[in-house]
Motif scaffolding. Structure first.
Motif, PDB file in Angstrom:
ATOM      1  N   LYS A 137     -20.609  11.554  33.069  1.00 49.61           N
ATOM      2  CA  LYS A 137     -20.083  12.351  34.194  1.00 49.61           C
ATOM      3  C   LYS A 137     -19.882  11.454  35.417  1.00 49.61           C
ATOM      4  CE  LYS A 137     -22.236  16.729  32.845  1.00 49.61           C
ATOM      5  NZ  LYS A 137     -23.348  17.653  33.136  1.00 49.61           N
ATOM      6  N   TRP A 138     -20.860  10.574  35.658  1.00 47.48           N
ATOM      7  CA  TRP A 138     -20.772   9.643  36.792  1.00 47.48           C
ATOM      8  C   TRP A 138     -19.525   8.773  36.649  1.00 47.48           C
ATOM      9  CZ3 TRP A 138     -20.315   4.692  38.338  1.00 47.48           C
ATOM     10  CH2 TRP A 138     -20.773   4.339  39.614  1.00 47.48           C
ATOM     11  N   ARG A 139     -19.267   8.295  35.412  1.00 46.22           N
ATOM     12  CA  ARG A 139     -18.092   7.462  35.160  1.00 46.22           C
ATOM     13  C   ARG A 139     -16.806   8.201  35.521  1.00 46.22           C
ATOM     14  NH1 ARG A 139     -17.007   5.073  29.203  1.00 46.22           N
ATOM     15  NH2 ARG A 139     -16.688   7.288  28.744  1.00 46.22           N
ATOM     16  N   ASN A 140     -16.711   9.450  35.123  1.00 40.98           N
ATOM     17  CA  ASN A 140     -15.512  10.240  35.411  1.00 40.98           C
ATOM     18  C   ASN A 140     -15.332  10.495  36.905  1.00 40.98           C
ATOM     19  OD1 ASN A 140     -14.914  10.374  32.706  1.00 40.98           O
ATOM     20  ND2 ASN A 140     -15.980  12.323  32.390  1.00 40.98           N
ATOM     21  N   LYS A 141     -16.463  10.712  37.594  1.00 38.36           N
ATOM     22  CA  LYS A 141     -16.401  10.997  39.036  1.00 38.36           C
ATOM     23  C   LYS A 141     -16.050   9.776  39.874  1.00 38.36           C
ATOM     24  CE  LYS A 141     -19.627  14.890  39.534  1.00 38.36           C
ATOM     25  NZ  LYS A 141     -20.791  15.374  40.292  1.00 38.36           N
ATOM     26  N   ASN A 142     -16.304   8.586  39.323  1.00 40.00           N
ATOM     27  CA  ASN A 142     -16.178   7.368  40.128  1.00 40.00           C
ATOM     28  C   ASN A 142     -15.025   6.457  39.707  1.00 40.00           C
ATOM     29  OD1 ASN A 142     -18.676   7.080  42.136  1.00 40.00           O
ATOM     30  ND2 ASN A 142     -19.364   8.142  40.294  1.00 40.00           N
ATOM     31  N   GLY A 143     -14.090   6.997  38.964  1.00 39.71           N
ATOM     32  CA  GLY A 143     -12.860   6.270  38.642  1.00 39.71           C
ATOM     33  C   GLY A 143     -13.050   4.968  37.901  1.00 39.71           C
ATOM     34  N   CYS A 144     -14.031   4.928  36.990  1.00 37.22           N
ATOM     35  CA  CYS A 144     -14.300   3.686  36.262  1.00 37.22           C
ATOM     36  C   CYS A 144     -13.154   3.292  35.327  1.00 37.22           C
ATOM     37  CB  CYS A 144     -15.595   3.810  35.456  1.00 37.22           C
ATOM     38  SG  CYS A 144     -17.054   4.023  36.497  1.00 37.22           S
ATOM     39  N   GLY A 145     -12.393   4.272  34.873  1.00 33.65           N
ATOM     40  CA  GLY A 145     -11.299   3.990  33.945  1.00 33.65           C
ATOM     41  C   GLY A 145     -10.216   3.114  34.548  1.00 33.65           C
ATOM     42  N   GLU A 146     -10.038   3.197  35.884  1.00 35.16           N
ATOM     43  CA  GLU A 146      -8.975   2.435  36.547  1.00 35.16           C
ATOM     44  C   GLU A 146      -9.459   1.068  37.042  1.00 35.16           C
ATOM     45  OE1 GLU A 146      -9.602   5.881  38.011  1.00 35.16           O
ATOM     46  OE2 GLU A 146      -8.589   6.319  36.112  1.00 35.16           O
ATOM     47  N   ASP A 147     -10.748   0.805  36.959  1.00 30.57           N
ATOM     48  CA  ASP A 147     -11.332  -0.430  37.495  1.00 30.57           C
ATOM     49  C   ASP A 147     -12.056  -1.172  36.370  1.00 30.57           C
ATOM     50  OD1 ASP A 147     -13.053  -2.335  38.663  1.00 30.57           O
ATOM     51  OD2 ASP A 147     -13.140  -1.214  40.531  1.00 30.57           O
ATOM     52  N   PRO A 148     -11.478  -2.281  35.861  1.00 33.51           N
ATOM     53  CA  PRO A 148     -12.090  -3.002  34.721  1.00 33.51           C
ATOM     54  C   PRO A 148     -13.537  -3.427  34.980  1.00 33.51           C
ATOM     55  CG  PRO A 148      -9.883  -3.829  35.145  1.00 33.51           C
ATOM     56  CD  PRO A 148     -10.209  -2.905  36.278  1.00 33.51           C
ATOM     57  N   GLU A 149     -13.831  -3.873  36.215  1.00 34.41           N
ATOM     58  CA  GLU A 149     -15.189  -4.325  36.538  1.00 34.41           C
ATOM     59  C   GLU A 149     -16.172  -3.155  36.482  1.00 34.41           C
ATOM     60  OE1 GLU A 149     -17.832  -7.324  37.176  1.00 34.41           O
ATOM     61  OE2 GLU A 149     -15.677  -7.658  37.156  1.00 34.41           O
ATOM     62  N   LYS A 150     -15.765  -2.028  37.079  1.00 35.63           N
ATOM     63  CA  LYS A 150     -16.610  -0.828  37.047  1.00 35.63           C
ATOM     64  C   LYS A 150     -16.792  -0.333  35.611  1.00 35.63           C
ATOM     65  CE  LYS A 150     -16.174   1.681  41.448  1.00 35.63           C
ATOM     66  NZ  LYS A 150     -15.631   2.905  42.047  1.00 35.63           N
ATOM     67  N   ASN A 151     -15.728  -0.421  34.831  1.00 41.98           N
ATOM     68  CA  ASN A 151     -15.794   0.045  33.447  1.00 41.98           C
ATOM     69  C   ASN A 151     -16.749  -0.816  32.625  1.00 41.98           C
ATOM     70  OD1 ASN A 151     -14.774   2.034  31.542  1.00 41.98           O
ATOM     71  ND2 ASN A 151     -13.886   0.286  30.477  1.00 41.98           N
ATOM     72  N   SER A 152     -16.692  -2.128  32.839  1.00 41.80           N
ATOM     73  CA  SER A 152     -17.618  -3.034  32.149  1.00 41.80           C
ATOM     74  C   SER A 152     -19.055  -2.706  32.513  1.00 41.80           C
ATOM     75  CB  SER A 152     -17.321  -4.495  32.526  1.00 41.80           C
ATOM     76  OG  SER A 152     -16.042  -4.866  32.095  1.00 41.80           O
ATOM     77  N   GLU A 153     -19.285  -2.479  33.814  1.00 42.16           N
ATOM     78  CA  GLU A 153     -20.637  -2.166  34.277  1.00 42.16           C
ATOM     79  C   GLU A 153     -21.132  -0.847  33.664  1.00 42.16           C
ATOM     80  OE1 GLU A 153     -23.611  -0.830  37.469  1.00 42.16           O
ATOM     81  OE2 GLU A 153     -21.540  -0.177  37.542  1.00 42.16           O
ATOM     82  N   MET A 154     -20.221   0.101  33.520  1.00 45.17           N
ATOM     83  CA  MET A 154     -20.620   1.370  32.918  1.00 45.17           C
ATOM     84  C   MET A 154     -20.930   1.201  31.431  1.00 45.17           C
ATOM     85  SD  MET A 154     -21.548   4.407  33.086  1.00 45.17           S
ATOM     86  CE  MET A 154     -21.397   4.519  34.854  1.00 45.17           C
ATOM     87  N   CYS A 155     -20.183   0.348  30.743  1.00 48.98           N
ATOM     88  CA  CYS A 155     -20.490   0.064  29.327  1.00 48.98           C
ATOM     89  C   CYS A 155     -21.871  -0.571  29.192  1.00 48.98           C
ATOM     90  CB  CYS A 155     -19.427  -0.857  28.727  1.00 48.98           C
ATOM     91  SG  CYS A 155     -17.837  -0.064  28.491  1.00 48.98           S
ATOM     92  N   VAL A 156     -22.197  -1.478  30.123  1.00 46.02           N
ATOM     93  CA  VAL A 156     -23.534  -2.089  30.135  1.00 46.02           C
ATOM     94  C   VAL A 156     -24.601  -1.021  30.371  1.00 46.02           C
ATOM     95  CG1 VAL A 156     -25.057  -3.613  31.479  1.00 46.02           C
ATOM     96  CG2 VAL A 156     -22.805  -4.410  30.765  1.00 46.02           C
ATOM     97  N   THR A 157     -24.307  -0.094  31.275  1.00 45.76           N
ATOM     98  CA  THR A 157     -25.243   1.004  31.559  1.00 45.76           C
ATOM     99  C   THR A 157     -25.498   1.837  30.307  1.00 45.76           C
ATOM    100  OG1 THR A 157     -24.563   1.141  33.878  1.00 45.76           O
ATOM    101  CG2 THR A 157     -25.577   3.106  32.931  1.00 45.76           C
ATOM    102  N   LEU A 158     -24.442   2.214  29.623  1.00 49.91           N
ATOM    103  CA  LEU A 158     -24.579   3.044  28.419  1.00 49.91           C
ATOM    104  C   LEU A 158     -25.319   2.290  27.311  1.00 49.91           C
ATOM    105  CD1 LEU A 158     -21.017   4.654  28.416  1.00 49.91           C
ATOM    106  CD2 LEU A 158     -23.155   5.750  29.106  1.00 49.91           C
TER     107      LEU A 158
END
Length: 299
Positions: free
Chosen positions: A175-196
Motif C-alpha cells: 500500500k505504501w508503494r502505491n501511495k508513494n509513486g514507487c512505480g515511476e521512480d527506479p530508485e524508490k522501486n529498488s528500495e521497495m523491493c529491498v524492503t519486501l
C-alpha cells in the motif's frame, strides 16, 4: 584472476565473520545489506587470501568495497584488486571508504591514493538512549508527535516482527508503494523491493523488526540489525504519512524495544534528498560516518 561471483544467501556463514571483524559502523558492513542490494547494483563477492572482496561496475571503473578481514592481509588484497582492474582494462576505484579505512591505505601506500568524501553518502549516527527517551528541549517536538499519536490511537500496540504479523507488514508495504509513486521512480522501486525481500527473509538474514498498530492495523514497521558491538543500523522504516505521529512513534518504539545494549543507532544516509536530510538532521546526530571514493592520484 579473482573469482568474483553473485552473492547468495548461503554465503552468509562464510562472509559474516569477515564483516564482524571490521567493527565498522557504516551501514554497508552487514551481510543483509550486501545480499539485498547486490540484486540492484550487480555486486559480486568472494573470499580470497583471508579477505572478503566485493566488486561493482561504475562507468570506466571497476569499483571495490574496502577489503574486509585482518589488516595484515590488506596490502595483498588491494594489490590483487588493482591487478584485476588492469587485466580487465578498467580503472581502479574503491567506494564507501571511511576515514579510518583510508588511514589504513595511507599507511601501506603513502601518498598513492586520494579520497573524495560524498556528503550524500554519509550515515547519520545517533545516541540510542536519546532516540528511545526523546527527553530534553531538542526532542520536544518529536515527543509532541508521539504523544499526539498515543492520544489519537489510545489502543495502539507495538509488536516485534514475527511470523504472525509479517504478512500484514508485507501488505502495508505494498500500500505504501502505491501511495508513494514507487512505480515511476527506479530508485524508490529498488528500495521497495529491498524492503519486501527484507520482510520475506527477515529470519534467514537475522534481521530484527518492529511493528506499530493503530486501531488494529499495521501503520508502520522498522527493520535493522547490529553492525558493530556498539552500533545498530536501521535499514528500513516505513509508515503511512497520513497517520499523524506514525514515523516518530515507530522510530522511538523500535529503538526502545530492539536496540537495547547498543550505544549508537545508524539511520543510514540521505542520498541528497532534501526532505530526508531535513528529517534525519531533526533527530540531532551525534556524528556522521563519512564515506568517500578512493582513486589513484593522477587518475
Amino acid at each position: 584472476m579473482i573469482n568474483f561471483r553473485k552473492v547468495e544467501l548461503e554465503d552468509q556463514k562464510a562472509y559474516k565473520p569477515y564483516m564482524t571483524q571490521q567493527q565498522c559502523r557504516s551501514c554497508e558492513c552487514t551481510f543483509a545489506n550486501l545480499y539485498l542490494w547486490s540484486r540492484f547494483y550487480a555486486v559480486t563477492a568472494t573470499v580470497e587470501n583471508g579477505m572478503l572482496l566485493t566488486k561493482s561496475e561504475e562507468g570506466d571503473y571497476l569499483s571495490y568495497g574496502f577489503p574486509m578481514g585482518k589488516p595484515k592481509y590488506l596490502k595483498e588484497a588491494v594489490d590483487a584488486l588493482y591487478e584485476y582492474s588492469k587485466e580487465k582494462k578498467r580503472k581502479f576505484q574503491m567506494h564507501n571508504v571511511t576515514p579510518e579505512q583510508f588511514a589504513l591505505l595511507e599507511e601501506i601506500y603513502p601518498g598513492r591514493f586520494q579520497i573524495e568524501y560524498r556528503r550524500d553518502y554519509a550515515d547519520y549516527v545517533y545516541e540510542a538512549e536519546k532516540l528511545a527517551k526523546l527527553s530534553g528541549k531538542k526532542y520536544h517536538g518529536k515527543k509532541n508527535h508521539t504523544n499526539k499519536f498515543k492520544k489519537l490511537y489510545p489502543n495502539w500496540q507495538y509488536e516485534r516482527l514475527n511470523d504472525s504479523n509479517v504478512e500484514e507488514c508485507f501488505q502495508m508495504a505494498l500500500k505504501w508503494r502505491n501511495k508513494n509513486g514507487c512505480g515511476e521512480d527506479p530508485e524508490k522501486n529498488s528500495e521497495m523491493c529491498v524492503t519486501l525481500n527484507s520482510l520475506r527473509l527477515y529470519k534467514e538474514l537475522d534481521l530484527r523488526g518492529g511493528v506499530l498498530r493503530a486501531e488494529g492495523n499495521v501503520v508502520a514497521f522498522s527493520i535493522g540489525e547490529p553492525v558493530s558491538d556498539d552500533a545498530f543500523v536501521v535499514h528500513i522504516e516505513k509508515a503511512f504519512a497520513d497517520v499523524p505521529g506514525a514515523y516518530p512513534m515507530i522510530n522511538q518504539q523500535f529503538v526502545e524495544h530492539e536496540v537495547q545494549g547498543f550505544s549508537y543507532v545508524n539511520r543510514e544516509e540521505d542520498m541528497g534528498e532534501t526532505g530526508l536530510r531535513s528529517a534525519k538532521e531533526s533527530y540531532h546526530p551525534i556524528f556522521m560516518v563519512e564515506k568517500g571514493i578512493v582513486t589513484e592520484k593522477g587518475e
